[in-house]
Design a protein around this motif. Structure first.
Motif, PDB file in Angstrom:
ATOM      1  N   LEU A 129       0.791  -1.477   0.058  1.00  0.00           N
ATOM      2  CA  LEU A 129       0.192   0.188  -0.125  1.00  0.00           C
ATOM      3  C   LEU A 129       0.680   1.476  -0.183  1.00  0.00           C
ATOM      4  O   LEU A 129       1.251   2.125  -0.514  1.00  0.00           O
ATOM      5  N   VAL A 132       2.242   1.752  -3.285  1.00  0.00           N
ATOM      6  CA  VAL A 132       1.159   2.582  -3.850  1.00  0.00           C
ATOM      7  C   VAL A 132       0.656   3.890  -4.176  1.00  0.00           C
ATOM      8  O   VAL A 132       0.968   4.569  -4.835  1.00  0.00           O
ATOM      9  N   ASN A 133       0.932   3.888  -2.450  1.00  0.00           N
ATOM     10  CA  ASN A 133       0.303   5.612  -2.551  1.00  0.00           C
ATOM     11  C   ASN A 133       1.591   5.970  -2.636  1.00  0.00           C
ATOM     12  O   ASN A 133       1.232   7.269  -3.234  1.00  0.00           O
ATOM     13  N   ALA A 136       1.281   7.252  -6.562  1.00  0.00           N
ATOM     14  CA  ALA A 136       0.257   7.862  -7.291  1.00  0.00           C
ATOM     15  C   ALA A 136       0.715   9.044  -6.713  1.00  0.00           C
ATOM     16  O   ALA A 136      -0.167  10.212  -7.839  1.00  0.00           O
ATOM     17  N   LEU A 137       0.973   9.027  -4.787  1.00  0.00           N
ATOM     18  CA  LEU A 137       0.948  10.668  -4.814  1.00  0.00           C
ATOM     19  C   LEU A 137       2.530  11.990  -5.339  1.00  0.00           C
ATOM     20  O   LEU A 137       2.296  13.594  -5.551  1.00  0.00           O
ATOM     21  N   ALA A 145      -5.436  15.263  -3.451  1.00  0.00           N
ATOM     22  CA  ALA A 145      -4.328  13.723  -2.171  1.00  0.00           C
ATOM     23  C   ALA A 145      -3.469  14.702  -1.261  1.00  0.00           C
ATOM     24  O   ALA A 145      -2.849  13.969  -0.756  1.00  0.00           O
ATOM     25  N   PHE A 149      -2.669  13.363   2.556  1.00  0.00           N
ATOM     26  CA  PHE A 149      -0.936  12.737   2.638  1.00  0.00           C
ATOM     27  C   PHE A 149      -1.034  13.264   4.260  1.00  0.00           C
ATOM     28  O   PHE A 149      -0.184  13.035   5.272  1.00  0.00           O
ATOM     29  N   MET A 192       0.313   2.841   7.604  1.00  0.00           N
ATOM     30  CA  MET A 192       0.928   3.721   6.666  1.00  0.00           C
ATOM     31  C   MET A 192       1.802   4.940   6.635  1.00  0.00           C
ATOM     32  O   MET A 192       2.281   5.140   5.657  1.00  0.00           O
ATOM     33  N   PRO A 193       1.532   5.719   7.400  1.00  0.00           N
ATOM     34  CA  PRO A 193       1.667   7.592   7.495  1.00  0.00           C
ATOM     35  C   PRO A 193       3.663   7.196   7.127  1.00  0.00           C
ATOM     36  O   PRO A 193       3.598   7.475   5.869  1.00  0.00           O
TER      37      PRO A 193
ATOM     38  N   ALA B  16      -5.547   6.350 -10.309  1.00  0.00           N
ATOM     39  CA  ALA B  16      -5.142   7.393  -9.582  1.00  0.00           C
ATOM     40  C   ALA B  16      -5.910   7.539  -7.869  1.00  0.00           C
ATOM     41  O   ALA B  16      -5.739   6.303  -6.838  1.00  0.00           O
ATOM     42  N   TRP B  17      -6.664   7.612  -8.106  1.00  0.00           N
ATOM     43  CA  TRP B  17      -7.668   7.644  -6.844  1.00  0.00           C
ATOM     44  C   TRP B  17      -8.234   6.279  -6.359  1.00  0.00           C
ATOM     45  O   TRP B  17      -8.404   6.019  -5.446  1.00  0.00           O
ATOM     46  N   ALA B  19      -6.543   3.984  -6.504  1.00  0.00           N
ATOM     47  CA  ALA B  19      -5.497   3.637  -5.933  1.00  0.00           C
ATOM     48  C   ALA B  19      -5.151   4.017  -4.666  1.00  0.00           C
ATOM     49  O   ALA B  19      -4.425   2.963  -3.780  1.00  0.00           O
ATOM     50  N   LEU B  20      -5.781   5.203  -4.646  1.00  0.00           N
ATOM     51  CA  LEU B  20      -4.917   5.414  -3.132  1.00  0.00           C
ATOM     52  C   LEU B  20      -6.705   4.962  -2.776  1.00  0.00           C
ATOM     53  O   LEU B  20      -6.621   6.272  -1.176  1.00  0.00           O
ATOM     54  N   PRO B  22      -7.261   2.674   0.110  1.00  0.00           N
ATOM     55  CA  PRO B  22      -6.491   2.711   1.158  1.00  0.00           C
ATOM     56  C   PRO B  22      -6.473   3.572   1.538  1.00  0.00           C
ATOM     57  O   PRO B  22      -6.326   3.604   2.687  1.00  0.00           O
ATOM     58  N   MET B  23      -5.784   4.650   0.887  1.00  0.00           N
ATOM     59  CA  MET B  23      -5.245   5.700   2.144  1.00  0.00           C
ATOM     60  C   MET B  23      -6.431   6.673   2.348  1.00  0.00           C
ATOM     61  O   MET B  23      -6.104   6.895   3.331  1.00  0.00           O
ATOM     62  N   THR B  26      -7.444   5.408   5.689  1.00  0.00           N
ATOM     63  CA  THR B  26      -6.815   5.378   6.606  1.00  0.00           C
ATOM     64  C   THR B  26      -7.071   6.904   7.270  1.00  0.00           C
ATOM     65  O   THR B  26      -7.141   6.985   8.355  1.00  0.00           O
ATOM     66  N   TYR B  31      -8.101   7.660  11.028  1.00  0.00           N
ATOM     67  CA  TYR B  31      -7.107   9.169  12.299  1.00  0.00           C
ATOM     68  C   TYR B  31      -8.404  10.166  12.144  1.00  0.00           C
ATOM     69  O   TYR B  31      -8.236  10.370  13.196  1.00  0.00           O
TER      70      TYR B  31
END
Lengths: 319, 299
Positions: A129, A132-133, A136-137, A145, A149, A192-193, B16-17, B19-20, B22-23, B26, B31
């Motif tokens: 993950l 991928v993050n 993409a970022l 996004a 982040f 994740m961070p 891209a979105w 794929a994101l 999970p982020m 989270t 959070y």
């Protein structure tokens, strides 16, 4: 500092790439100026300090090792620094398969396998993950996004206690509380961070042209990721792996709260072994269990020390 | 090559979105939502189960009348100051001394850093054992003929906190060393030549020039150590279980006890929020300043 040449304070290059120590050594040994620098009082002082410090750092390891191979009779003599007179591996055997971790007395081996079962998927998934993050970022940069982040990064500083109870309720609601998938999910959330930051920084250091060329050739999101970026990611994956294995293997709090009694990791069982023992404390067994619990991250560290240092400097300094 | 049509761009950013997801889940779910939830519960009268009523700042008032909480805050402040100061000083000294082109650098680095690979639980247990008055250092010294040598901090209410400092400094100062060493390695040789020509003593260069230049590494180390301070839990549980009495209570342990042991999630949530606000108040300005400094540095 009055001299003008003291002024050009250069900005440090990315700290992740320290000058190779070997070439520094070679230069130091070759140069005549260096040679005369040895064996001055200052050099002796330097070594004295370093050796003293090294002893402070090594004492616990020594005590652990020595105690873990002593019979209890020797321990009762009360000298934790004495070398073993009659070394025995019985405490190790005991710690592995007979010590009581609460009500059960099957040693710490169950916890070892639990830790493996928790660590392997948690590490693999959180790295996947994170990659991928980061990809993409740093390349696709979907609008908005980065704000998310930022939220994630602030999340890295939040004391876990704030999130603990709501996460317990949420996982209970989807019937994942006290289960293996539950604890894996929690580790992914907490990891994740750092993982995203690590991969984002790595991909940001790659040339954008590479990505643009792949786009022009018609590569899509996943194709560029799997065929171009992932094969180039080995160094950062190794670093991420070391960080995550160490973090997750050593975790205590999350395992205690989320794993459930069937999946308690080794750290929790270790704490139980030591703190629930009734009667005489079997210090040799306790120490053997402590070493066993630390073995995986320690081995990882000793066999990949250079990567470990780089990983810590890398993952921490940047951002 | 055909200029990417709008449609293709949109499709790409859609993947891209996706794929994101999970982020996003989270960041928002784990959070933001959990913090909002905790904030909400902290102003309710929840005990075993969360309740939806509103009692204002009642939980916070009770919290700050709770002697154990006040003690745990005080402990955290003392522990934090000592721990961070000791780690910084020791880590800096180790880094500087290792940087003197010494033989066996790799071995020394390994020795100083290996404790960081160990869990706080293991660290706590080992030190509990070494500091145990009946079996540890005190006993060894007495056997050596120092009949009334006393080093029983771990069972003394007013000293127990220092033993946790010792154990955790042992565990974490290698990390500071690693960070500062890589910072030192980034400093140009020219600086040293210039200082030598000017006849400035080495220690002055380190204190007056190098130390300020290490600011990014120092602030990183500070933030990492600070996070460790706030999360301090495992080591206390393994070493003292908060004792003797409540002498080594810390906020993280207080919150855990009230969440799961005493089933008072309203109070525990209020305590969590206090902890969160404290962290943000200290870390946010520092993080911002560091971010600015690094932007100036890199570009």
């Amino acid at each position: 500092m009055s001299h003008p040449s003291a002024r050009p304070v250069p900005q440090p290059p990315p700290p992740a790439t320290p000058r190779p120590a070997d070439s520094r050594f070679a230069a130091a040994l070759a140069g005549p100026r260096r040679k005369q620098a040895y064996f001055t009082p200052a050099r002796i002082g330097i070594y004295l300090f370093l050796v003293t410090a090294a002893m402070f750092f090594l004492v616990p390891l020594y005590v652990m090792l020595v105690t873990s191979v002593k019979p209890m009779a020797e321990i009762r003599l009360g000298n934790i620094f004495a070398p073993p007179m009659a070394p025995t591996l019985a405490p190790w055997h005991n710690a592995w398969q007979a010590a009581c971790t609460g009500l059960e007395c099957e040693g710490i081996r169950g916890g070892f396998w639990n830790s493996v079962k928790i660590t392997v998927p948690s590490v693999a998934l959180s790295i996947a993950l994170g990659a991928v993050n980061g990809y993409a970022l740093s390349f696709w940069r979907p609008r908005g996004a980065n704000a998310l982040f930022a939220v994630l990064m602030i999340g890295a500083f939040i004391p876990g206690q704030v999130m603990l109870y709501p996460l317990v309720r949420a996982l209970a609601a989807v019937e994942l509380y006290s289960s293996l998938p539950g604890i894996v999910l929690v580790h992914i959330v907490f990891g994740m961070p750092m993982m995203t930051l690590l991969f984002r920084n790595y991909y940001a250091s790659l040339p954008q042209e590479l990505f643009k060329a792949a786009r022009i050739d018609g590569g899509g999101f996943w194709r560029i990721f799997f065929e171009l970026m992932l094969p180039m990611s080995t160094p950062v994956i190794v670093v991420a792996m070391i960080m995550q294995v160490t973090n997750i293997w050593n975790d205590f709090l999350l395992g205690l709260v989320f794993a459930g009694s069937d999946n308690l990791p080794m750290t929790v069982q270790l704490n139980n072994i030591i703190n629930t023992t009734t009667g005489e404390r079997l210090y040799n067994v306790n120490m053997a269990a402590t070493i066993l619990t630390s073995l995986v991250p320690l081995a990882l560290y000793f066999f990949s020390g250079r990567w470990f240092v780089r990983g810590i400097a890398n993952g921490a300094v940047k951002g | 090559m055909v200029a990417a049509p709008r449609k293709r761009v949109r499709a790409a950013s859609l993947s891209a979105w996706i794929a994101l997801v999970p982020m996003v889940a989270t960041a928002l779910g784990a959070y933001v939502l959990t913090i909002l939830w905790t904030a909400r519960v902290s102003v309710s009268s929840s005990r075993i189960f969360p309740s939806g009523d509103f009692v204002g700042l009642g939980q916070y008032e009770r919290l700050f009348r709770n002697a154990r909480w006040l003690l745990s805050l005080e402990n955290l402040a003392i522990y934090g100051l000592l721990f961070i100061a000791a780690c910084m000083v020791l880590g800096f000294l180790l880094a500087v001394f290792i940087d003197q082109k010494v033989a066996g650098e790799g071995v020394l680095r390994t020795v100083f850093l290996y404790p960081y690979a160990m869990s706080f639980v293991a660290t706590g247990l080992v030190w509990q054992w070494i500091l145990n008055p009946e079996l540890g250092i005190q006993q060894v010294a007495r056997h050596l003929g120092f009949g009334d040598f006393t080093f029983d901090w771990i069972v003394q209410q007013d000293k127990v906190l220092f033993t946790i400092v010792i154990a955790t400094v042992w565990q974490a100062s290698g990390l500071v060393m690693a960070l500062l060493l890589s910072g030192l390695r980034g400093i140009d040789e020219e600086l040293w030549k210039a200082a030598r020509i000017d006849g400035i003593p080495k220690w002055r260069v380190y204190l007056s020039i190098v130390l300020p230049m290490l600011w990014p590494s120092l602030s990183t180390a500070f933030i990492l150590l600070f996070v460790l301070v706030v999360k301090l839990f495992d080591a206390v549980v393994a070493m003292t279980q908060g004792g003797p009495g409540t002498a080594s209570e810390v906020p993280a342990k207080f919150i855990m006890d009230y969440l799961f042991g005493r089933a008072n999630i309203g109070l525990a949530s209020a305590a969590s929020m206090v902890l969160l606000l404290t962290v943000l108040a200290i870390v946010a300005p520092l993080y911002y300043a560091r971010h600015k400094a690094m932007q100036r540095g890199v570009k």
